[in-house]
Design a protein around this motif. Structure first.
Motif, short mmCIF file in Angstrom:
data_model
loop_
_atom_site.label_atom_id
_atom_site.label_comp_id
_atom_site.label_asym_id
_atom_site.label_seq_id
_atom_site.Cartn_x
_atom_site.Cartn_y
_atom_site.Cartn_z
N SER A 65 30.79 37.49 45.51
CA SER A 65 29.58 38.31 45.48
C SER A 65 28.74 37.82 44.30
O SER A 65 29.01 38.16 43.15
CB SER A 65 29.98 39.79 45.31
OG SER A 65 28.98 40.63 45.79
N HIS A 125 29.84 39.05 40.59
CA HIS A 125 29.81 40.44 40.09
C HIS A 125 31.16 41.14 40.21
O HIS A 125 31.27 42.34 39.98
CB HIS A 125 28.74 41.24 40.81
CG HIS A 125 28.08 42.26 39.94
ND1 HIS A 125 28.58 43.53 39.75
CD2 HIS A 125 26.96 42.20 39.18
CE1 HIS A 125 27.79 44.20 38.92
NE2 HIS A 125 26.81 43.43 38.56
N THR A 126 32.19 40.40 40.59
CA THR A 126 33.51 40.99 40.77
C THR A 126 34.30 40.81 39.48
O THR A 126 34.44 39.68 38.99
CB THR A 126 34.23 40.29 41.94
OG1 THR A 126 33.36 40.29 43.06
CG2 THR A 126 35.53 40.97 42.27
N ALA A 127 34.82 41.92 38.92
CA ALA A 127 35.39 41.96 37.56
C ALA A 127 36.10 40.68 37.13
O ALA A 127 35.60 39.93 36.29
CB ALA A 127 36.33 43.16 37.46
N GLN A 128 37.27 40.43 37.70
CA GLN A 128 38.11 39.36 37.15
C GLN A 128 37.54 37.98 37.43
O GLN A 128 37.94 37.01 36.80
CB GLN A 128 39.54 39.47 37.68
CG GLN A 128 39.77 38.93 39.09
CD GLN A 128 39.43 39.93 40.18
OE1 GLN A 128 38.68 40.87 39.96
NE2 GLN A 128 39.98 39.72 41.36
N GLU A 136 34.81 36.93 36.62
CA GLU A 136 33.97 36.52 35.48
C GLU A 136 34.84 35.99 34.34
O GLU A 136 34.35 35.83 33.22
CB GLU A 136 33.15 37.71 34.97
CG GLU A 136 32.20 38.29 36.01
CD GLU A 136 31.61 39.62 35.57
OE1 GLU A 136 30.66 39.60 34.77
OE2 GLU A 136 32.10 40.67 35.99
#
Ligand SMILES: [Cu+2]
Ligand SMILES: [Cu+2]
Lengths: 338, 260
Positions: free
Chosen positions: B185, B238-241, B243
């Motif tokens: 995403s 935009h997905t936590a991990q 990044e």
């Protein structure tokens, strides 16, 4: 406050003084909003999880999950009018935060086409000790956005530092309209924000650069900060009437896949119409019975309640990023009675 | 970290594989030589259909006509996703027949283009195990490295082959293929992009404007980025991990948008 924000605020003030003389600017508003950051505990499936929420207050900030929604007006195309949002982040010695290099917080106006200085990203120069973020949306930008912290985002988003940011149509008298955009086909009788979130409790206790943040294992799933595991204990409730239009703003702040649907008590999927995506009106609205919402996405949808009384359940099923299988307890329900 | 790759030069595998290009109507012949010690193959999704295994030391020729302008993912379909996870994927892009800088014949024009091949790796459970000849438990996949053009974070943000870097008034065509197993995403800060194609389906004008494009595993997207304001902005997953790199921020699928 940055210089650009001061100049914009000053100009709006001058124009307001000229009310009645300069018609087009007279009704435009400068919207000053302040948010602080406060800790809060939530009990999720019997377990206590600590969040950091955007809130209001002085030294002792009362944080909320999600932070209260912020609305900014957008005016009819060609009116030449616009509202300006000045969103101030207030940080003090009581503000919960991490140690350096992830100390402090910012606000990122997610989806807003703003100058770099208003974007709230430390890596492109944003201050982490508090600032004012300015946005002046225009007519075609009616729709749903997010505001969220952009410091050590992998943790701070998960901690709940987010809220809805809405660019909502106003008429030239400055009155908010019950429409998603200036297209009257988007009119609604009721509106609610469905802010999607997922929770891995390990992310709430880990800090700094930790291998915890390499692997996301969400076990709690939310709509607007609530669990809503069953239709009898929904995360969101709305008492509507028959033959009315219900608008839902779907705001993706989760970190997994998600599929949204509206179902009746027997599990039959109901049609709804998608009018906007990511703060832009679709050239052709889409009527569907399910909608994938991925992290960071926003959709504004409308459905019409039937002519006879009943209950429908807007709901999202959170799914694994790899294969789309639903998580255990991964469906969160809302409820609309009519 | 152990990885396997396609390459043009024997002995120096690339992660991701070399970008292949053609114009509509071209006949393309790709010869794949297997210099590795296990079976491999080569499929261009939506273009070729031959998934026959190439044994170690063998080779195979894939001939096709580049019939439709667009962006395609090629990858190794064998070994229960392990060969792909080891980084055996890349991009083919096909331009219009006249070779012009348009997404397709009479389609949107661009000033420059970027190719983003995204994916991820589970070092401990997949790369380390497959790389040493072990048996991967493919039911468990917990990737800890998230990649754009084989890099993460500041490497991706500084790679001029990845960054959207140009003058105000220019238009970039960004071609995205996802060779990984996780949905991506991708969020563009401060700007909206126009969606030209999604998973090979050509969209019609006026194109949808979004600031998040979701590209599923084996998915593709072409987006048009109009450079219309000065500034520097990140583009990131935009997905936590995703990044992070093994939990270290700011890493993962990220690059920069620089408008001069
Ligand atoms: Cu923060
Ligand atoms: Cu965001």
């Amino acid at each position: 406050m940055k210089l650009s924000a001061m100049i914009k605020a000053g100009m709006a003030g001058l124009l307001a003084l000229a009310a009645g003389v300069v018609f087009s600017a007279a009704n435009a508003a400068t919207i000053n909003v302040t948010r602080c950051v406060g800790s809060l505990n939530k009990t999720l499936s019997g377990q206590t999880v600590t969040f950091w929420g955007f809130g209001t207050g002085g030294m002792m900030c009362t944080g909320a999950l999600p932070g209260a929604a912020i609305e900014v007006g957008v005016y009819p195309a060609g009116s030449g009018m616009s509202d300006t949002l000045n969103l101030t982040l207030s940080i003090n010695g009581m503000t919960p935060q991490e140690n350096a290099p992830y100390n402090g917080h910012t606000i990122h106006l997610h989806g807003a086409d703003v100058a770099t200085a208003e974007d709230g990203v430390p890596e492109t120069g944003a201050a982490v000790g508090g600032d004012t973020y300015t946005w002046t949306p225009t007519s075609e930008m009616a729709g749903s956005y997010l505001y969220h912290c952009h410091v050590h985002t992998v943790k701070h988003l998960e901690m709940g530092m987010y809220g809805a940011l809405i660019a909502r149509p106003k008429n030239t008298s400055g009155v908010f309209l019950n429409q998603l955009t200036h297209n009257t086909a988007t009119a609604f009788d009721y509106v609610q924000n469905y802010v999607f979130g997922s929770v891995d409790p390990a992310y709430h206790t880990a800090t700094g650069d930790s291998t915890v943040f390499a692997d996301y294992n969400p076990v709690y799933f939310l709509i607007s900060g609530n669990q809503g595991l069953t239709t009898s204990a929904p995360a969101m409730t709305l008492a509507a009437a028959v033959n009315k239009k219900v608008a839902l703003r779907l705001l993706g702040l989760h970190s997994v896949n998600g599929t949204f649907a509206v179902k009746d008590g027997s599990g039959n999927a109901k049609s709804f119409t998608v009018y906007t995506q990511d703060g832009r009106e679709l050239s052709a609205p889409q009527t569907v019975t399910s909608l994938d919402v991925s992290p960071g996405q926003r959709f504004d949808i409308v459905f019409t309640t039937p002519a006879t009384t009943g209950t429908w359940y807007p709901q999202i099923t959170y799914k694994n990023l790899r294969n789309g299988t639903a998580y255990t307890n991964g469906t969160v329900y809302g409820r609309v009675t009519f | 970290m152990a990885a396997w790759g396609y390459t043009e030069v024997a002995g120096t595998p690339k992660f991701p594989g070399p970008t292949l290009t053609a114009n509509e109507g071209d006949t393309v012949n790709v010869t794949v030589v297997n210099n590795h010690n296990i079976n491999h193959n080569f499929l261009i999704q939506g273009v070729t259909t031959d998934t026959t295994a190439i044994a170690p030391g063998g080779n195979r020729v894939y001939s096709f006509t580049a019939s439709t302008a667009g962006s395609y993912l090629y990858y190794d379909t064998l070994n229960s996703n392990i060969n792909r996870e080891m980084c055996m994927y890349g991009m083919l892009w096909v331009g219009p027949a006249d070779g012009s800088a348009k997404a397709w014949t009479n389609g949107p024009s661009y000033s420059f283009q970027r190719m983003w091949v995204v994916g991820e790796m589970d070092k401990a459970r997949w790369n380390d195990v497959a790389g040493s000849g072990g048996t991967v438990n493919t039911s468990v996949y917990k990737p800890n490295y998230f990649l754009i053009n084989g890099q993460g974070g500041f490497d991706g943000m500084n790679n001029t082959a990845t960054t959207i870097d140009g003058g105000v008034g220019q238009t970039a065509l960004v071609r995205i293929v996802n060779g990984g197993q996780f949905a991506q995403s991708l969020h563009f800060h401060g700007n909206h992009v126009q969606v030209l194609t999604i998973n090979g389906a050509r969209q019609s004008s006026p194109y949808k404007k979004v600031d998040v494009i979701n590209v599923p595993p084996l998915g593709t997207a072409d987006v048009l980025f109009v450079l219309n304001q000065l500034g520097s902005y990140p583009m990131h997953n935009h997905t936590a991990q995703m990044e992070t790199a093994n939990g270290v921020y700011l890493n993962g699928v990220a690059t920069m948008i620089i408008m001069r």
